[in-house]
Design a protein around this motif. Structure first.
Motif, PDB file in Angstrom:
ATOM      1  N   ARG A  44      -0.176   3.664   2.724  1.00 27.99           N
ATOM      2  CA  ARG A  44       0.124   4.309   1.453  1.00 27.99           C
ATOM      3  C   ARG A  44       1.474   5.040   1.467  1.00 27.99           C
ATOM      4  NH1 ARG A  44      -3.780   7.611   1.541  1.00 27.99           N
ATOM      5  NH2 ARG A  44      -2.569   9.458   1.999  1.00 27.99           N
ATOM      6  N   SER A  52       4.799  -0.187   2.031  1.00 30.31           N
ATOM      7  CA  SER A  52       4.147   0.984   1.461  1.00 30.31           C
ATOM      8  C   SER A  52       3.576   0.612   0.094  1.00 30.31           C
ATOM      9  CB  SER A  52       5.170   2.116   1.317  1.00 30.31           C
ATOM     10  OG  SER A  52       4.628   3.177   0.580  1.00 30.31           O
ATOM     11  N   LYS A  54       1.323   2.188  -3.081  1.00 27.24           N
ATOM     12  CA  LYS A  54       0.780   3.389  -3.727  1.00 27.24           C
ATOM     13  C   LYS A  54      -0.544   3.062  -4.405  1.00 27.24           C
ATOM     14  CE  LYS A  54       4.370   5.921  -2.784  1.00 27.24           C
ATOM     15  NZ  LYS A  54       4.318   6.738  -1.626  1.00 27.24           N
TER      16      LYS A  54
END
Length: 189
Positions: A44, A52, A54
């Motif tokens: 995250r 990454s 979200k």
């Protein structure tokens, strides 16, 4: 390539490119390519992860995909393979409708579907041609505000004003002609 040079280059350099296609989730439609020898960590947060995402259900360090020795020691045809390991994430990792055991690597196959977090679904593809024309080929992130390392930095020499320098008067001699461009000194009566 001779067998001697192939052995010298190491097994991690030989094998298919890994292509991860985000089918659902915040990065839907994006794809990422990684070569053999890559270590792909998904989570995250940006720090420490190759990708990454979200998604509230994804842990900060959720899953690791890497190219390494064959898990099935009886098979000698493939010396290395791509594996996926859940990094003891809070919500787990699903590979083709099977929940992965934390910290236990599982072999990836072409067409596998990895589900992490609340929304994210990733399709696994292997490409022996090298993922030509891809934008995201194992790039390392760099903070754009910092710029390239060492660019635009100047060395500045500092000087010490001691008690004997009469409150700093007289240091103009040490700075030379540059002192006038930095400050002006006005003596009041």
């Amino acid at each position: 390539m001779s067998s001697a040079s192939a052995a010298a280059s190491g097994p991690e350099e030989q094998g298919p490119m890994l292509k991860l296609i985000v089918e659902k989730g915040p990065l839907s439609g994006q794809s990422f390519c990684f070569g053999p020898g890559s270590r792909v960590q998904i989570g995250r947060v940006v720090r420490g992860n190759s990708i990454s995402i979200k998604d509230a259900g994804i842990s900060s360090k959720h899953v690791l995909i890497q190219f390494g020795p064959n898990l099935d020691s009886d098979t000698t045809l493939n010396c290395c393979q791509w594996t996926i390991t859940d990094l003891a994430s809070s919500n787990g990792t699903i590979l083709n409708d099977t929940q992965l055991e934390p910290s236990e690597p599982s072999v990836l196959s072409d067409g596998d579907v990895v589900k992490i977090g609340e929304l994210t679904s990733i399709i696994v593809k292997f490409d022996v041609t090298g993922c030509k024309g891809e934008d995201n080929i194992g790039k390392t992130r760099r903070n754009p505000r910092r710029g390239a390392a060492g660019c635009g930095q100047r060395m500045v020499e500092l000087m010490v004003i001691d008690e004997d320098s009469e409150l700093g008067l007289g240091f103009k001699d040490k700075l030379g002609d540059m002192a006038g461009s930095f400050f002006s000194l006005k003596i009041l009566p």
